[in-house]
Design an enzyme around this catalytic site. Structure first.
Site, PDB file in Angstrom:
ATOM      1  N   LYS A  22       0.804  -1.201   0.042  1.00 13.59           N
ATOM      2  CA  LYS A  22       0.043   0.076  -0.059  1.00 13.59           C
ATOM      3  C   LYS A  22       0.851   1.282   0.078  1.00 13.59           C
ATOM      4  O   LYS A  22       0.715   2.128  -0.699  1.00 13.59           O
ATOM      5  CB  LYS A  22      -0.890  -0.040   1.143  1.00 13.59           C
ATOM      6  N   ASN A  23       1.873   1.269   0.743  1.00 12.33           N
ATOM      7  CA  ASN A  23       2.725   2.620   0.947  1.00 12.33           C
ATOM      8  C   ASN A  23       3.767   2.783  -0.144  1.00 12.33           C
ATOM      9  O   ASN A  23       4.280   3.761  -0.328  1.00 12.33           O
ATOM     10  CB  ASN A  23       3.382   2.441   2.136  1.00 12.33           C
ATOM     11  N   ARG A  95      -4.138  10.234   4.712  1.00 13.51           N
ATOM     12  CA  ARG A  95      -3.184  11.165   4.698  1.00 13.51           C
ATOM     13  C   ARG A  95      -2.322  11.098   3.428  1.00 13.51           C
ATOM     14  O   ARG A  95      -1.549  11.981   3.127  1.00 13.51           O
ATOM     15  CB  ARG A  95      -2.015  10.582   5.766  1.00 13.51           C
ATOM     16  N   CYS A 119      -4.752   8.037  10.407  1.00 14.62           N
ATOM     17  CA  CYS A 119      -4.770   7.583  11.650  1.00 14.62           C
ATOM     18  C   CYS A 119      -4.509   8.529  12.710  1.00 14.62           C
ATOM     19  O   CYS A 119      -3.809   9.423  12.523  1.00 14.62           O
ATOM     20  CB  CYS A 119      -3.724   6.295  11.633  1.00 14.62           C
ATOM     21  N   ARG A 124       1.854  14.073  12.336  1.00 12.50           N
ATOM     22  CA  ARG A 124       2.799  13.937  11.170  1.00 12.50           C
ATOM     23  C   ARG A 124       2.793  15.149  10.252  1.00 12.50           C
ATOM     24  O   ARG A 124       2.103  15.042   9.065  1.00 12.50           O
ATOM     25  CB  ARG A 124       2.284  12.731  10.638  1.00 12.50           C
ATOM     26  N   PRO A 125       3.322  16.213  10.788  1.00 10.36           N
ATOM     27  CA  PRO A 125       3.165  17.593   9.849  1.00 10.36           C
ATOM     28  C   PRO A 125       3.685  17.444   8.497  1.00 10.36           C
ATOM     29  O   PRO A 125       4.773  16.751   8.394  1.00 10.36           O
ATOM     30  CB  PRO A 125       4.120  18.471  11.164  1.00 10.36           C
ATOM     31  N   ASP A 127       4.930  20.217   7.252  1.00  9.04           N
ATOM     32  CA  ASP A 127       5.711  21.495   7.219  1.00  9.04           C
ATOM     33  C   ASP A 127       6.963  21.299   6.558  1.00  9.04           C
ATOM     34  O   ASP A 127       7.346  22.010   5.655  1.00  9.04           O
ATOM     35  CB  ASP A 127       6.043  22.109   8.777  1.00  9.04           C
ATOM     36  N   LEU A 128       7.677  19.875   6.502  1.00 12.78           N
ATOM     37  CA  LEU A 128       8.639  19.500   6.067  1.00 12.78           C
ATOM     38  C   LEU A 128       8.609  19.546   4.490  1.00 12.78           C
ATOM     39  O   LEU A 128       9.619  20.030   3.560  1.00 12.78           O
ATOM     40  CB  LEU A 128       9.584  18.248   6.467  1.00 12.78           C
ATOM     41  N   ASP A 315       5.313   0.673  11.840  1.00 13.91           N
ATOM     42  CA  ASP A 315       4.175   0.120  11.477  1.00 13.91           C
ATOM     43  C   ASP A 315       4.286  -1.525  11.933  1.00 13.91           C
ATOM     44  O   ASP A 315       2.985  -2.046  11.738  1.00 13.91           O
ATOM     45  CB  ASP A 315       4.078   0.101  10.082  1.00 13.91           C
ATOM     46  N   ILE A 337       9.114   7.002  16.625  1.00 11.16           N
ATOM     47  CA  ILE A 337       8.698   7.711  15.339  1.00 11.16           C
ATOM     48  C   ILE A 337       7.484   8.568  15.689  1.00 11.16           C
ATOM     49  O   ILE A 337       7.351   9.840  15.511  1.00 11.16           O
ATOM     50  CB  ILE A 337       8.303   6.743  14.132  1.00 11.16           C
ATOM     51  N   ARG A 407      -8.198  -0.303   5.280  1.00  6.23           N
ATOM     52  CA  ARG A 407      -7.243   0.617   4.469  1.00  6.23           C
ATOM     53  C   ARG A 407      -6.090  -0.055   3.997  1.00  6.23           C
ATOM     54  O   ARG A 407      -5.249   0.513   3.157  1.00  6.23           O
ATOM     55  CB  ARG A 407      -6.990   1.727   5.472  1.00  6.23           C
TER      56      ARG A 407
END
Length: 430
Positions: A22-23, A95, A119, A124-125, A127-128, A315, A337, A407
């Protein structure tokens, strides 16, 4: 809403085939927006997030063709993108919608992306991502829940993002993927440092190179991208899901069973294999695409710390916690994390687990006799951990809010049932 009903105590035996990652599939599908030509993608897992991504690309006026629903093979064509927007209604559960930001900025120079949902495992910003795009010349504002980005003078032919030297303040998988995609069509050279090295990043890099991107640094923390004028279509098969593989490795170990896990990538499982062996499981690499796991006579406690790849994946933390409840001794689990990824622990405690949490550490004392009860899944991987706990609990376990697991795990009930688990999906009102 659907629920899972599990009757524990069965040792799992048989063969399980792993689905596509999925990822990996999510960024690969987003990358199809970078070209006007046809992109064919195979080994897509039949899970909810990929259906959501398909709807999102269609909203942007890309043509997404499948031969079945849900599908494992997609053909995506985006000759024109009339909507450079990812609306909240489409992305509130996923996300990965943020992964369309880089391709849209690269190809159109403009994007409007809803701040992502997903989730509830902690901050999990993005901004980066935004700081990196600003370094490449983008102007970005956030208001009313949306990211609005543009290249100054957008609409004038030839206005593009500019190559830049970017050092990520912390390792970010989606940030690396987003800026990698953005850089493929930028003017000049982009150097990305402190990049994520996850196999999913490398899989995206491989596909981008097939499309004509010029990228160096596979599997390292530094990527060098020379922007090209345009990318072309390609065909690509997504790598196997290493988290699904790890989940079934734990399932075989925790139930004292014996599983052959096929269609996987053993090289991606180094940290998980090493840790499960320390805990008493027997694991062997049968061939290039097959692992075998056999539950040991006794599981023993072993400390674990989550880390970026090639370390032990966050995960897999909830799944390992389930295993630790059945291991003799005290296992100290340290989550580095995400700051809020122990929501499953309280549910395991309700099942009889002996777990104490202080900050980012959880201490699990075992073995604990678990008993079935009703529990709630808080996120995708928490639901997997609770499912594993249910497989060894006495009596019936009911897992609510299983839309989380849908998901990310393809046909999980059918796969577990085929190797001896007593598990069924109970349909309920929405």
């Amino acid at each position: 809403m659907d629920k899972f009903l599990i009757r524990g105590g069965k040792a799992l035996r048989g063969t399980v085939a792993i689905s596509g990652a999925k990822n990996s599939a999510l960024p690969v599908m987003a990358a199809a927006l970078l070209t006007a030509e046809k992109v064919a993608i195979h080994n897509i897992p039949k899970v909810r997030d990929l259906i959501t991504m398909s709807k999102l690309l269609t909203f942007m006026d890309a043509k997404v063709t499948v031969t079945e629903v849900p599908a494992s093979d997609y053909v995506i064509e985006a000759p024109r993108l009339n909507h450079a927007e990812a609306p909240y209604e489409l992305v509130k559960t996923m996300r990965a919608s943020i992964l369309t930001l880089g391709p849209l900025m690269a190809r159109l120079g403009v994007a409007r992306i809803s701040l992502p949902g997903g989730c509830a495992i902690g901050a999990r910003p993005v901004d980066l991502h935004l700081k990196a795009l600003e370094r490449m010349g983008a102007e970005i504002t956030t208001s009313h829940g949306y990211i609005e980005a543009k290249v100054p003078g957008n609409g004038t032919k030839g206005r593009r993002l500019k190559g830049a030297h970017i050092v990520f303040e912390k390792i970010t998988v989606t940030g690396t993927e987003n800026i990698l995609m953005a850089a493929t069509l930028a003017d000049g050279e982009t150097i990305l440092e402190n990049c994520a090295r996850e196999p999913e990043v490398t899989d995206l890099l491989v596909m981008l190179r097939k499309m004509g991107a010029q990228i160096e640094g596979d599997g390292t923390a530094t990527l060098r991208i020379r922007g090209v004028a345009e990318l072309h279509g390609t065909e690509h098969s997504v790598i196997p899901d290493r988290i699904e593989t790890g989940t079934f490795l734990v399932a075989g170990a925790i139930t004292g069973g014996e599983l052959a896990i096929t269609n996987c990538e053993p090289e991606h499982q180094g940290a998980v294999i090493a840790k499960l062996k320390q805990a008493g499981a027997c694991i062997e690499i049968a061939d290039k695409t097959t692992l075998r796991v056999r539950g040991g006579k006794k599981l023993v406690a072993s400390n674990m710390t989550t880390e970026e790849f090639p370390g032990f994946a966050t995960d897999m933390q909830a799944q390992y916690m389930a295993l630790a409840t059945q291991a003799e001794g005290a296992s100290v689990i340290t989550e580095t994390i995400f700051e809020n990824r122990y929501l499953h622990a309280s549910e395991m405690i309700r099942m009889g687990a002996n777990i104490s949490i202080e900050g980012r550490q959880a201490v699990v004392h075992g073995p604990a006799p678990l008993s079935g009860t009703t529990v709630q899944a808080s996120d995708l991987r928490a639901s997997a951990g609770l499912m594993l706990a249910g497989l060894v609990a006495n009596g019936e376990t009911v897992i609510e809010r299983v839309y989380h697991i849908d998901r990310g795990y393809e046909r999980i009930v059918e796969k577990l049932g085929a190797v001896g688990a007593e598990i069924e999906r109970v349909h309920g009102p929405a």
